[in-house]
Design a protein around this motif. Structure first.
Motif, PDB file in Angstrom:
ATOM      1  N   ARG A 132       0.877  -1.175   0.000  1.00 18.82           N
ATOM      2  CA  ARG A 132       0.000   0.000   0.000  1.00 18.82           C
ATOM      3  C   ARG A 132       0.909   1.218   0.000  1.00 18.82           C
ATOM      4  O   ARG A 132       1.803   1.325   0.857  1.00 18.82           O
ATOM      5  CB  ARG A 132      -0.883  -0.027   1.244  1.00 18.82           C
ATOM      6  CG  ARG A 132      -1.811   1.174   1.361  1.00 18.82           C
ATOM      7  CD  ARG A 132      -2.773   1.009   2.531  1.00 18.82           C
ATOM      8  NE  ARG A 132      -3.874   0.113   2.192  1.00 18.82           N
ATOM      9  CZ  ARG A 132      -4.281  -0.909   2.920  1.00 18.82           C
ATOM     10  NH1 ARG A 132      -3.678  -1.187   4.053  1.00 18.82           N
ATOM     11  NH2 ARG A 132      -5.291  -1.660   2.518  1.00 18.82           N
TER      12      ARG A 132
ATOM     13  N   ARG B 175       0.560   7.442  -4.187  1.00 17.30           N
ATOM     14  CA  ARG B 175       1.075   7.765  -5.512  1.00 17.30           C
ATOM     15  C   ARG B 175       0.746   9.219  -5.809  1.00 17.30           C
ATOM     16  O   ARG B 175      -0.418   9.569  -5.988  1.00 17.30           O
ATOM     17  CB  ARG B 175       0.446   6.842  -6.552  1.00 17.30           C
ATOM     18  CG  ARG B 175       0.948   5.411  -6.457  1.00 17.30           C
ATOM     19  CD  ARG B 175       2.446   5.319  -6.617  1.00 17.30           C
ATOM     20  NE  ARG B 175       2.894   3.992  -7.031  1.00 17.30           N
ATOM     21  CZ  ARG B 175       4.137   3.714  -7.392  1.00 17.30           C
ATOM     22  NH1 ARG B 175       5.081   4.657  -7.361  1.00 17.30           N
ATOM     23  NH2 ARG B 175       4.468   2.491  -7.752  1.00 17.30           N
TER      24      ARG B 175
ATOM     25  N   LEU C 207      -1.442  10.264  -8.707  1.00 16.14           N
ATOM     26  CA  LEU C 207      -2.879  10.004  -8.566  1.00 16.14           C
ATOM     27  C   LEU C 207      -3.469  10.735  -7.371  1.00 16.14           C
ATOM     28  O   LEU C 207      -4.695  10.767  -7.207  1.00 16.14           O
ATOM     29  CB  LEU C 207      -3.132   8.494  -8.381  1.00 16.14           C
ATOM     30  CG  LEU C 207      -2.399   7.538  -9.321  1.00 16.14           C
ATOM     31  CD1 LEU C 207      -2.847   6.108  -9.051  1.00 16.14           C
ATOM     32  CD2 LEU C 207      -2.634   7.899 -10.775  1.00 16.14           C
TER      33      LEU C 207
ATOM     34  N   LYS D  18      -3.487   9.658  -4.411  1.00 16.77           N
ATOM     35  CA  LYS D  18      -4.157   8.714  -3.520  1.00 16.77           C
ATOM     36  C   LYS D  18      -3.269   7.521  -3.196  1.00 16.77           C
ATOM     37  O   LYS D  18      -2.258   7.285  -3.861  1.00 16.77           O
ATOM     38  CB  LYS D  18      -5.513   8.273  -4.071  1.00 16.77           C
ATOM     39  CG  LYS D  18      -5.517   7.514  -5.361  1.00 16.77           C
ATOM     40  CD  LYS D  18      -6.982   7.161  -5.721  1.00 16.77           C
ATOM     41  CE  LYS D  18      -7.070   6.393  -7.026  1.00 16.77           C
ATOM     42  NZ  LYS D  18      -8.461   6.072  -7.382  1.00 16.77           N
ATOM     43  N   THR D  19      -3.693   6.797  -2.156  1.00 21.71           N
ATOM     44  CA  THR D  19      -2.982   5.611  -1.689  1.00 21.71           C
ATOM     45  C   THR D  19      -3.629   4.391  -2.326  1.00 21.71           C
ATOM     46  O   THR D  19      -4.845   4.223  -2.249  1.00 21.71           O
ATOM     47  CB  THR D  19      -3.074   5.536  -0.147  1.00 21.71           C
ATOM     48  OG1 THR D  19      -2.489   6.734   0.391  1.00 21.71           O
ATOM     49  CG2 THR D  19      -2.320   4.336   0.399  1.00 21.71           C
TER      50      THR D  19
ATOM     51  N   GLU E  42      -0.637  -2.176  -4.719  1.00 21.39           N
ATOM     52  CA  GLU E  42       0.025  -2.666  -5.941  1.00 21.39           C
ATOM     53  C   GLU E  42       0.889  -3.890  -5.629  1.00 21.39           C
ATOM     54  O   GLU E  42       1.339  -4.056  -4.501  1.00 21.39           O
ATOM     55  CB  GLU E  42       0.968  -1.589  -6.502  1.00 21.39           C
ATOM     56  CG  GLU E  42       0.295  -0.340  -6.963  1.00 21.39           C
ATOM     57  CD  GLU E  42       1.312   0.782  -7.200  1.00 21.39           C
ATOM     58  OE1 GLU E  42       2.119   0.685  -8.130  1.00 21.39           O
ATOM     59  OE2 GLU E  42       1.290   1.760  -6.426  1.00 21.39           O
TER      60      GLU E  42
ATOM     61  N   CYS F 267      -5.936  -0.738  -8.611  1.00 24.46           N
ATOM     62  CA  CYS F 267      -6.405   0.036  -9.772  1.00 24.46           C
ATOM     63  C   CYS F 267      -5.301   0.331 -10.771  1.00 24.46           C
ATOM     64  O   CYS F 267      -5.440   1.241 -11.585  1.00 24.46           O
ATOM     65  CB  CYS F 267      -7.034   1.341  -9.292  1.00 24.46           C
ATOM     66  SG  CYS F 267      -5.910   2.330  -8.287  1.00 24.46           S
ATOM     67  N   ASP F 268      -4.195  -0.422 -10.742  1.00 24.21           N
ATOM     68  CA  ASP F 268      -3.171  -0.136 -11.756  1.00 24.21           C
ATOM     69  C   ASP F 268      -2.955  -1.350 -12.647  1.00 24.21           C
ATOM     70  O   ASP F 268      -3.221  -2.496 -12.260  1.00 24.21           O
ATOM     71  CB  ASP F 268      -1.861   0.335 -11.109  1.00 24.21           C
ATOM     72  CG  ASP F 268      -1.026  -0.796 -10.608  1.00 24.21           C
ATOM     73  OD1 ASP F 268      -1.542  -1.598  -9.790  1.00 24.21           O
ATOM     74  OD2 ASP F 268       0.129  -0.927 -11.035  1.00 24.21           O
ATOM     75  N   ALA F 269      -2.492  -1.073 -13.860  1.00 24.99           N
ATOM     76  CA  ALA F 269      -2.404  -2.085 -14.915  1.00 24.99           C
ATOM     77  C   ALA F 269      -1.659  -3.344 -14.472  1.00 24.99           C
ATOM     78  O   ALA F 269      -2.163  -4.457 -14.616  1.00 24.99           O
ATOM     79  CB  ALA F 269      -1.719  -1.490 -16.153  1.00 24.99           C
ATOM     80  N   LYS F 270      -0.467  -3.190 -13.917  1.00 29.78           N
ATOM     81  CA  LYS F 270       0.345  -4.375 -13.599  1.00 29.78           C
ATOM     82  C   LYS F 270      -0.313  -5.248 -12.539  1.00 29.78           C
ATOM     83  O   LYS F 270      -0.208  -6.474 -12.572  1.00 29.78           O
ATOM     84  CB  LYS F 270       1.775  -3.976 -13.161  1.00 29.78           C
ATOM     85  CG  LYS F 270       1.838  -3.220 -11.856  1.00 29.78           C
ATOM     86  CD  LYS F 270       3.268  -2.835 -11.484  1.00 29.78           C
ATOM     87  CE  LYS F 270       3.291  -1.979 -10.225  1.00 29.78           C
ATOM     88  NZ  LYS F 270       2.473  -0.736 -10.317  1.00 29.78           N
TER      89      LYS F 270
ATOM     90  N   VAL G  54      -3.707  -5.366 -11.718  1.00 29.30           N
ATOM     91  CA  VAL G  54      -4.913  -6.003 -12.266  1.00 29.30           C
ATOM     92  C   VAL G  54      -4.495  -7.185 -13.146  1.00 29.30           C
ATOM     93  O   VAL G  54      -5.044  -8.287 -13.040  1.00 29.30           O
ATOM     94  CB  VAL G  54      -5.757  -4.979 -13.070  1.00 29.30           C
ATOM     95  CG1 VAL G  54      -6.905  -5.671 -13.798  1.00 29.30           C
ATOM     96  CG2 VAL G  54      -6.298  -3.893 -12.141  1.00 29.30           C
ATOM     97  N   LEU G  55      -3.475  -6.985 -13.966  1.00 26.43           N
ATOM     98  CA  LEU G  55      -2.992  -8.053 -14.837  1.00 26.43           C
ATOM     99  C   LEU G  55      -2.436  -9.227 -14.028  1.00 26.43           C
ATOM    100  O   LEU G  55      -2.682 -10.390 -14.342  1.00 26.43           O
ATOM    101  CB  LEU G  55      -1.925  -7.481 -15.771  1.00 26.43           C
ATOM    102  CG  LEU G  55      -1.702  -8.274 -17.031  1.00 26.43           C
ATOM    103  CD1 LEU G  55      -1.729  -7.359 -18.250  1.00 26.43           C
ATOM    104  CD2 LEU G  55      -0.395  -9.018 -16.977  1.00 26.43           C
TER     105      LEU G  55
END
Lengths: 177, 177
Positions: free
Chosen positions: B61, B64, B67, B69-70, B73, B162-165, B167-168
């Motif tokens: 946690r 960023r 963004l 916000k916390t 990832e 909520c970030d690409a890597k 979620v992937l």
């Protein structure tokens, strides 16, 4: 205040372009020290997962200057100011592929690169496709390609499908099967 | 020459920072016209999928700034000059979580935002984990969290993942199950 939060001391605007804005924020860290954050502002973008009746996904082949190569991606584009992402998805699909979607359904959204950019990418699934006419922007040159799921995995292996939204779209498609 | 290729006429360097470099390329389009491309250069990064014996994924946690916000990832970090991505994956996992991986296995790599950035992100699966000591960078404040797959989907719904890597990585983990 959130225990991780970084408070902005100053913001220096470096560049405002057509696509990105670069700024440097001086921040106060949770430990009281100062640091700098390089931040790329981006209007956000959409990508569209469009599966044809033949169970093929619509992709566009295009040259990406940042990568200095031609790659295969799901149809996508950046949001116009104030544009609703679903409207943008329908517009970009039609502009780039000629296919018109009666509906789009949100399937994922994510920040592409939270370490330095605020770009939020919305991915939609297109539904009830009908074929119309491709009409790209003046500075956009794309070729439409449709691939089966197996062909997509082969393209990932070859490195021709190599961007976050497209890899994620294909994982999503596989999970639905 | 590839039929889609955009030939560079001039390159103007705008900013060179610690993380990103911004340049504007004037290009010759396939139709003979000129256009400008805003390009963010980035050294590339790695993300690590580390699943504990309890079948939980290790996440961090962190705030960023881009963004404001916390978010949660997978452990990740940018490549040092000349650094091997696998070495970087082991280093970042240990620095951010305290976990040491005996081996890492490449599972995906993708460009995060090919429309304007050359950042290539390598995702590795960590294997044979042992717990050591977290030791983050001076300007890095992270909290380690471990979640089950169901908890990950709940976090995606809440928008904390909520970030690409990440979620992937979670799609990938689900596909393996």
């Amino acid at each position: 205040m959130n225990k991780f939060e970084e408070k902005t001391i100053t913001t220096e605007s470096i560049y405002s372009g057509k696509v990105v804005h670069l700024q440097i924020d001086e921040v106060l860290l949770p430990n009281g020290k100062k640091s700098k954050r390089e931040i790329v502002k981006h209007p956000g973008a959409v990508g569209v997962v469009a599966i044809t009746e033949e169970q093929k996904i619509l992709l566009v082949r295009q040259f990406r200057k940042a990568l200095e190569k031609t790659i295969l991606e799901i149809p996508a584009g950046k949001l116009e100011p104030g544009e609703d992402p679903a409207t943008c998805a329908i517009r970009e699909l039609e502009e780039e592929t000629g296919y018109c979607a009666m509906h789009v359904r949100p399937i994922a959204s994510f920040y592409t690169s939270p370490g330095f950019a605020d770009e939020l990418l919305y991915v939609y699934q297109a539904e009830q496709l009908t074929l119309g006419q491709q009409h790209t922007d003046d500075d956009e040159f794309v070729e439409v390609v449709s691939l089966t799921l197996d062909e997509c995995f082969a393209s990932i292996q070859k490195g021709e499908i190599c961007d976050a939204k497209t890899v994620l779209a294909i994982y999503h498609w596989q999970l639905l099967k």
